[in-house]
Enzyme design. Structure first.
Site, PDB file in Angstrom:
ATOM      1  N   SER A  52     106.809  14.491  52.039  1.00 40.90           N
ATOM      2  CA  SER A  52     106.555  14.977  50.678  1.00 40.90           C
ATOM      3  C   SER A  52     107.637  15.940  50.216  1.00 40.90           C
ATOM      4  CB  SER A  52     105.206  15.694  50.614  1.00 40.90           C
ATOM      5  OG  SER A  52     104.172  14.844  51.015  1.00 40.90           O
TER       6      SER A  52
HETATM    7  N1  SAH Z   1     102.316  14.825  56.328  1.00 41.18           N
HETATM    8  C1  SAH Z   1     103.372  13.856  56.378  1.00 41.18           C
HETATM    9  C2  SAH Z   1     103.332  12.930  55.177  1.00 41.18           C
HETATM   10  C3  SAH Z   1     103.511  11.512  55.585  1.00 41.18           C
HETATM   11  S1  SAH Z   1     103.088  10.292  54.397  1.00 41.18           S
HETATM   12  C4  SAH Z   1     104.727  14.536  56.526  1.00 41.18           C
HETATM   13  O1  SAH Z   1     104.806  15.772  56.435  1.00 41.18           O
HETATM   14  O2  SAH Z   1     105.729  13.845  56.758  1.00 41.18           O
HETATM   15  C5  SAH Z   1     101.393   9.985  54.802  1.00 41.18           C
HETATM   16  C6  SAH Z   1     101.084   9.501  56.182  1.00 41.18           C
HETATM   17  O3  SAH Z   1      99.700   9.173  56.218  1.00 41.18           O
HETATM   18  C7  SAH Z   1     101.822   8.226  56.613  1.00 41.18           C
HETATM   19  O4  SAH Z   1     102.508   8.465  57.802  1.00 41.18           O
HETATM   20  C8  SAH Z   1     100.715   7.206  56.791  1.00 41.18           C
HETATM   21  O5  SAH Z   1     100.947   6.282  57.839  1.00 41.18           O
HETATM   22  C9  SAH Z   1      99.517   8.094  57.096  1.00 41.18           C
HETATM   23  N2  SAH Z   1      98.217   7.471  56.849  1.00 41.18           N
HETATM   24  C10 SAH Z   1      97.846   6.664  55.828  1.00 41.18           C
HETATM   25  N3  SAH Z   1      96.554   6.289  55.957  1.00 41.18           N
HETATM   26  C11 SAH Z   1      96.094   6.865  57.099  1.00 41.18           C
HETATM   27  C12 SAH Z   1      94.845   6.857  57.772  1.00 41.18           C
HETATM   28  N4  SAH Z   1      93.790   6.170  57.311  1.00 41.18           N
HETATM   29  N5  SAH Z   1      94.731   7.557  58.910  1.00 41.18           N
HETATM   30  C13 SAH Z   1      95.785   8.266  59.422  1.00 41.18           C
HETATM   31  N6  SAH Z   1      96.990   8.321  58.825  1.00 41.18           N
HETATM   32  C14 SAH Z   1      97.151   7.628  57.662  1.00 41.18           C
END
Ligand code: SAH
Length: 215
Positions: free
Chosen positions: A61
């Site tokens: 993000s």
């Molecule tokens: N907090 C992260 C943001 C990554 S984007 C950072 O700082 O980089 C969001 C993430 O959520 C992705 O890696 C995606 O694979 C994960 N995600 C999406 N749906 C999910 C679910 N149901 N359970 C666990 N992770 C999930």
């Protein structure tokens, strides 16, 4: 001073101008080397206030969104936090400086493994990760005083509300499609009553049900 350090100071000043006034949050952001969490090709842009692509079509993000969600979460050194969506591990690393322990769930095994490697490299010892579906939360560790979700669900996942402590706060993006999402704050009072507030429009990758299949 190297280029990254100068850019980092500019970024912190920009975050202040954008309304991030919690000095603990700002110093946590200052302490985490964002360049470690992004692919090499984008490293020179690590301290721009923009989202960047990571592996598996996901994104790290925008620093402002990380700072804003963290500030609204009101983390506390005595509390444990659940994060859904480990991704690069950046948000979890920021939280690790602000709360007792971070439990972080990710549905892509390769992202989870890479994040663990980075936490070890950076000597961050208070993050526990698990391959799991965030829609189900983390039953064994529940309830949580704070929950942050970093992928957008169409609706607030009821299981996560159930896993929130009385007096707890959850911050998450919610919305049916990327053009229509907001960050929402869910607050549970000491009687277990739930209040929802829409805070700010935003764009996130979707929260997807089930574990990812990787080849
Ligand atoms: N907090 C992260 C943001 C990554 S984007 C950072 O700082 O980089 C969001 C993430 O959520 C992705 O890696 C995606 O694979 C994960 N995600 C999406 N749906 C999910 C679910 N149901 N359970 C666990 N992770 C999930």
């Amino acid at each position: 001073m190297n280029e990254n350090a100068a850019q980092k100071i500019r970024l912190i000043m920009e975050l202040r101008r954008q309304g991030i006034n919690d000095t603990d949050v700002l110093s946590a952001i200052e302490r985490v080397p964002r360049e470690e969490f992004i692919p090499k090709t984008f490293r020179d842009r690590a301290y721009e206030n923009i989202a960047l692509p990571i592996a598996n079509g996901q994104t790290i993000s925008q620093p402002f969104v990380v700072a804003y969600m963290t500030q609204m979460l009101t983390p506390d050194p005595r509390r444990k936090v659940l994060e859904v969506g480990t991704g690069s591990g950046y948000q979890a690393a920021v939280l690790s400086h602000l709360c007792r322990r971070v439990y972080s769930l990710e549905r892509f095994r390769s992202l989870q493994i890479e994040a663990v490697r980075l936490f070890e490299k950076l000597k961050i010892g208070n993050i526990t990760t698990k391959l799991g579906d965030g829609y189900k939360g983390w039953k064994e560790q529940a309830p949580f005083e704070r929950i942050i979700v970093t992928a957008a669900a169409e609706e607030i996942p009821g299981t996560l509300v159930d896993q929130l402590n009385d007096g707890g706060i959850m911050i998450l993006p919610v919305g049916p499609e990327p053009s229509d999402q907001s960050i929402v704050r869910v607050m549970k009072d000491d009687m277990g009553n739930v209040q929802e507030d829409e805070l700010m429009p935003v764009r996130f990758v979707p929260l997807v049900q089930g574990l990812a299949v990787e080849t």
